[in-house]
Design a protein around this motif. Structure first.
Motif, PDB file in Angstrom:
ATOM      1  N   ALA A   1      19.757  17.012  31.932  1.00  0.00           N
ATOM      2  CA  ALA A   1      21.090  16.490  31.566  1.00  0.00           C
ATOM      3  C   ALA A   1      21.218  16.456  30.048  1.00  0.00           C
ATOM      4  O   ALA A   1      20.223  16.513  29.331  1.00  0.00           O
ATOM      5  CB  ALA A   1      21.259  15.087  32.131  1.00  0.00           C
ATOM      6  N   SER A   2      22.468  16.340  29.594  1.00  0.00           N
ATOM      7  CA  SER A   2      22.667  16.211  28.140  1.00  0.00           C
ATOM      8  C   SER A   2      22.112  14.853  27.707  1.00  0.00           C
ATOM      9  O   SER A   2      21.980  13.931  28.524  1.00  0.00           O
ATOM     10  CB  SER A   2      24.155  16.285  27.813  1.00  0.00           C
ATOM     11  OG  SER A   2      24.783  15.099  28.247  1.00  0.00           O
ATOM     12  N   ILE A   3      21.794  14.738  26.421  1.00  0.00           N
ATOM     13  CA  ILE A   3      21.201  13.487  25.938  1.00  0.00           C
ATOM     14  C   ILE A   3      22.146  12.312  26.179  1.00  0.00           C
ATOM     15  O   ILE A   3      21.730  11.244  26.620  1.00  0.00           O
ATOM     16  CB  ILE A   3      20.824  13.614  24.450  1.00  0.00           C
ATOM     17  CG1 ILE A   3      19.664  14.614  24.320  1.00  0.00           C
ATOM     18  CG2 ILE A   3      20.412  12.278  23.858  1.00  0.00           C
ATOM     19  CD1 ILE A   3      19.386  15.093  22.934  1.00  0.00           C
ATOM     20  N   GLU A   4      23.430  12.537  25.925  1.00  0.00           N
ATOM     21  CA  GLU A   4      24.415  11.470  26.118  1.00  0.00           C
ATOM     22  C   GLU A   4      24.407  10.979  27.564  1.00  0.00           C
ATOM     23  O   GLU A   4      24.411   9.781  27.827  1.00  0.00           O
ATOM     24  CB  GLU A   4      25.821  11.979  25.759  1.00  0.00           C
ATOM     25  CG  GLU A   4      26.084  12.079  24.269  1.00  0.00           C
ATOM     26  CD  GLU A   4      25.867  10.758  23.535  1.00  0.00           C
ATOM     27  OE1 GLU A   4      26.436   9.746  23.974  1.00  0.00           O
ATOM     28  OE2 GLU A   4      25.112  10.743  22.534  1.00  0.00           O
TER      29      GLU A   4
ATOM     30  N   ALA B   1      21.958  11.493  29.823  1.00  0.00           N
ATOM     31  CA  ALA B   1      20.641  10.950  30.165  1.00  0.00           C
ATOM     32  C   ALA B   1      20.507   9.500  29.703  1.00  0.00           C
ATOM     33  O   ALA B   1      19.946   8.654  30.411  1.00  0.00           O
ATOM     34  CB  ALA B   1      19.553  11.812  29.524  1.00  0.00           C
ATOM     35  N   ARG B   2      21.053   9.187  28.522  1.00  0.00           N
ATOM     36  CA  ARG B   2      20.966   7.817  28.004  1.00  0.00           C
ATOM     37  C   ARG B   2      21.622   6.812  28.951  1.00  0.00           C
ATOM     38  O   ARG B   2      21.162   5.691  29.103  1.00  0.00           O
ATOM     39  CB  ARG B   2      21.650   7.739  26.645  1.00  0.00           C
ATOM     40  CG  ARG B   2      20.837   8.273  25.490  1.00  0.00           C
ATOM     41  CD  ARG B   2      21.711   8.357  24.256  1.00  0.00           C
ATOM     42  NE  ARG B   2      22.457   7.132  24.056  1.00  0.00           N
ATOM     43  CZ  ARG B   2      21.981   6.035  23.479  1.00  0.00           C
ATOM     44  NH1 ARG B   2      20.754   6.029  23.029  1.00  0.00           N
ATOM     45  NH2 ARG B   2      22.713   4.949  23.339  1.00  0.00           N
TER      46      ARG B   2
ATOM     47  N   PHE C   1      21.643   6.882  32.052  1.00  0.00           N
ATOM     48  CA  PHE C   1      20.870   6.670  33.279  1.00  0.00           C
ATOM     49  C   PHE C   1      19.444   6.180  32.997  1.00  0.00           C
ATOM     50  O   PHE C   1      18.560   6.313  33.824  1.00  0.00           O
ATOM     51  CB  PHE C   1      20.851   7.954  34.116  1.00  0.00           C
ATOM     52  CG  PHE C   1      22.209   8.277  34.675  1.00  0.00           C
ATOM     53  CD1 PHE C   1      22.672   7.614  35.799  1.00  0.00           C
ATOM     54  CD2 PHE C   1      23.029   9.202  34.060  1.00  0.00           C
ATOM     55  CE1 PHE C   1      23.938   7.888  36.311  1.00  0.00           C
ATOM     56  CE2 PHE C   1      24.282   9.484  34.556  1.00  0.00           C
ATOM     57  CZ  PHE C   1      24.751   8.828  35.690  1.00  0.00           C
TER      58      PHE C   1
END
Lengths: 578, 231
Positions: free
Chosen positions: B66-69, B71-72, B74
């Motif tokens: 997933a993108s970092i944004e 992923a953060r 979750f």
């Protein structure tokens, strides 16, 4: 009897102090709820205190909350309001959750412990920290207190002079939003670790970094000390913690340092992004050490004191304490075993005690590192079936059990301990520990990675007697008490074999524990030393991400959820059936 | 991206639910007075911990891509078990429920959980490693359901199986009710958010004028500040 309470913002807890100034009991809510970092109203802790000590609400003279709730709320709102519309989400969140903030502590007392709300008083946040640290100091007069955390109820760092427990004068403060604690948390967040939990990881990661690297230097420039105004200065455009509920750093920080790390991608030494992350962590750690040095120097300048109490979440940065001890004016630094917000309950309870006593009768007794009462329930009865179905007794007699445990450790095995009372602070000091031979590479690796599933860049702490520690490490008498609660790291002696120990970190430091006499770990070491083992690797008894085990059931659960086979308990030495 | 987001949400929420179940079981284990029951709840908690771990692993696997944004969003933090409502702010169920009702609750919800895992099983595929793990979890849930039933009928012999059916129907309706309530809450939230923001803006405008110099403590004896003041 007096109760001190923390909650809502960080870990919640409750402490009980009696009329003789003795800390009788202390519980963290997370120990009882098993939710790490539980910050809800500490109803389980208060209930446990009342129940364990056979107290009723009428027996409690006063209850102190560890901060002034409306002050905390207003400072955040005021700062956010200066940055509208960017901060509108945070403001909306603050107003919508007003009734869930610490402002509602009065109502929660009324709801869960009717009658206690009328006995409620409030202490300043940093005063609660100071009083906690003061309790653990031998001297209660003419000492300086430095408190540094993320955010209290109005400031993020303060210096006070303690004339005596009834006169604590604040001399300097760092106003919100500039915050050394929140800066470190923002870097923690940027590096993909959870705030309030991952700071230890950043500290461990920093040892792999290079202070001269570009990334480290960039981070090092994010904050500074202004010698003219004696203030910490920070370019707040790199941070969003005062503007946003979901993100603590701004896109400008990402422009400066590159993209933030994906929290799901493991950080492994040698891997792609590892060195960049380590350098960033190094920069944060360097800045932390630099600013702490400045704050302590200023504290000495304005108080002329050579003895310091140090508390607040930032004081848990054990890798910076050794540097502070080397400052020329420092004679002593005292860090309480639970210096974060959870420990503030102890200070708040002492606040009640001091406010209720005349100065001539004040006597604050130094608490032990294990204050919580031993569980009075019959563990043997309740765990009877769990043990008979899943475990076997290797030894029941206490002395033989310790001897057998020592033999197993000498064979390279890892042992868990659930003995007597649990530790006050976040570090396991032997009563709720995972231990093995501290010089046995395989055993330490097994403990660290197989059983604990910890990140490979995080070291395990070594525990030993003082006389043994002297042989291997550069100890500093100024922070001797800190070694007892694993609050400070130290360097290995030059050209010493200790730099090869598996408990030694990559930068030749170790977060040692000097084992107190009369403790269980001391007893175990006395059995181990004749077998040639003088150092134990010591980590907390828990599954990664969980709170440290609190009672025997938690300890048994750790065994069943991990590869841990042996558990040294008050009932004897247990082995898990395969 | 939308697919990843919805998958992450499923695993994230399921992991929360399983972990909360583990904690609920552990709480009962510590509350009970019977060693036999303590053992039963202990083993049940262990299973739930293991289920949670499996779902966290599945989440982690997907989070990496997933993108970092995203992923953060979750990243798991334990206190969210309470803020998301998986554990009540009032305390664990055993603190607010009678043991009998709690067992009936377990009896019903284990079955409901099993049926919700059917959907996840379809998502990951039955023959995959993850599918096999989820099938194992479903078998566990069925076993827990059976154990709860057995326990209920032994300890409350006056009650008949059909009475359990009533519990089940009641809880199923409650669950549906909760979902409708939750959906309505989300709808209302979307509807009212602009209003909240306007109110926050107005309150923020007033807050701007607040003078917090009153709160400064420099030079003051902190022990002399009023004990009753929340400011």
């Amino acid at each position: 009897m007096f109760i001190g309470v923390t909650g809502y913002n960080h870990e919640s807890s409750a402490a009980l102090v009696d009329r003789n100034g003795v800390l009788v009991d202390f519980y963290r809510e997370e120990s009882l709820s098993r939710i790490k970092g539980d910050k809800s109203f500490p109803k389980m802790s208060i209930r446990k205190i009342l129940c364990t000590n056979n107290l009723k609400v009428k027996d409690i003279e006063r209850v102190a909350f560890y901060e002034r709730p409306l002050s905390a709320f207003l400072h955040i709102v005021k700062e956010a309001s200066m940055h509208m519309p960017k901060s509108l989400d945070l403001l909306t969140h603050q107003f919508r959750n007003f009734n869930r903030s610490s402002v509602s502590c009065y109502l929660d007392f009324a709801k869960f412990f009717k009658g206690l709300e009328s006995k409620l008083i409030y202490s300043d946040h940093h005063l609660s920290h100071t009083l906690t640290a003061l309790a653990y100091s031998d001297s209660k007069e003419d000492i300086s207190s430095v408190v540094i955390d993320g955010f209290g109820d109005r400031s993020t760092a303060s210096i006070s002079q303690i004339v005596d427990p009834t006169e604590i004068n604040e001399l300097w403060e760092c106003p919100y939003p500039v915050s050394l604690g929140l800066f470190y948390s923002s870097i923690t967040d940027y590096l993909g670790f959870a705030i309030n939990e991952g700071e230890y990881k950043v500290m461990g990661l920093a040892s792999f970094g290079d202070s001269n690297s570009k990334s480290a230097k960039l981070v090092r420039g994010l904050m500074d000390w202004d010698s003219n105004s004696n203030k910490i200065i920070s370019d707040m455009s790199y941070f969003d913690y005062h503007l946003s509920i979901s993100k603590s750093y701004s896109s400008k920080l990402e422009e400066l340092l590159g993209p933030a790390r994906n929290p799901f991608v493991q950080l492994i030494p040698g891997n792609n992004d590892f060195q960049r992350c380590a350098d960033i962590a190094r920069g944060a750690q360097d800045l932390m050490i630099y600013l702490l040095g400045k704050i302590f120097t200023h504290a000495h300048k304005i108080t002329h004191s050579r003895r310091f109490l140090f508390s607040g979440g930032v004081s848990m940065n054990s890798a910076s304490i050794d540097s502070l001890a080397q400052l020329p004016f420092v004679d002593k630094i005292i860090i309480p075993p639970s210096p974060g917000d959870a420990g503030c309950a102890i200070g708040a309870a002492f606040y009640c005690y001091i406010k209720s006593s005349s100065y001539h009768h004040l006597k604050i007794e130094k608490p032990s590192l294990f204050p919580s009462q031993k569980e009075k329930r019959n563990d043997e009865f309740l765990t009877e079936q769990i043990i008979s179905n899943e475990f076997s007794y290797l030894e029941r007699d206490e002395d033989y059990a310790f001897l057998k445990a020592a033999e197993l450790i000498s064979e390279g095995k890892v042992i868990g301990t659930v003995l007597s009372r649990s530790e006050t602070g976040p570090r396991a000091l032997g009563n709720r520990s995972l231990i093995c031979d501290g010089k046995n590479m395989n055993a330490v690796k097994n403990l660290n990675t197989v059983i604990k599933n910890r990140s490979s860049f995080r070291p395990t702490a070594p525990a030993m007697r003082y006389e043994i520690a002297e042989k291997y490490y550069k100890l500093r008498p100024e922070i001797y008490d800190c070694y007892k609660s694993m609050s400070a790291t130290c360097k290995c002696l030059k050209d010493n074999v200790s730099s090869e120990f598996p408990t030694t970190h990559v930068d030749s430091t170790a977060r040692i524990q000097i084992v107190e006499k009369n403790s269980y770990l001391y007893k175990l070491l006395s059995k181990l030393e004749p077998m040639g083992i003088e150092i134990l690797a010591n980590s907390s008894l828990n599954v990664s991400g969980d709170p440290t085990a609190f009672d025997l059931i938690d300890g048994l659960m750790v065994c069943l959820r991990t590869d841990l086979r042996y558990l040294l308990t008050d009932l004897g030495l247990l082995i898990r059936k395969t | 991206m939308k697919k990843i987001n919805s998958e992450l949400t499923i695993f994230f929420e399921t992991a929360h639910a399983e972990l909360a179940s583990a904690l609920e079981m552990l709480a009962v284990c510590k509350e009970t007075d019977s060693p036999k029951q303590a053992f039963g709840y202990f083993m049940h908690a262990k299973d739930e911990y293991s289920h949670a771990k499996s779902f966290f692993n599945m989440l982690s696997l997907r989070g990496k891509s997933a993108s970092i944004e995203t992923a953060r969003d979750f990243r798991f933090t334990p206190p969210s078990l309470i803020t998301k409502g998986y554990i009540s702010q009032k305390g664990f169920l055993i603190e607010t429920m009678q043991l009998k009702d709690f067992i009936a609750f377990v009896y019903t919800n284990e079955l409901l959980a099993k049926s919700s895992f059917e959907k996840i099983l379809t998502l990951v595929g039955r023959s995959t490693e993850e599918g096999k793990r989820i099938s194992g979890i479903m078998a566990d849930e069925l076993r827990h359901h059976g154990m709860a039933k057995k326990h209920f009928l032994i300890h409350y012999p006056a009650l008949q199986p059909w009475q359990l059916m009533i519990y089940r129907t009641k809880e199923t309706l409650n669950n549906k009710g909760r979902k409708i309530y939750d959906a309505n809450l989300k709808f209302l939230d979307r509807l009212l958010t602009p209003l909240y923001r306007i109110m926050a803006f107005l309150a923020g405008t007033i807050s701007k004028k607040l003078n917090l110099n009153e709160f400064k403590r420099k030079g003051k004896n902190l022990m002399n500040i009023s004990t009753k003041s929340i400011l």
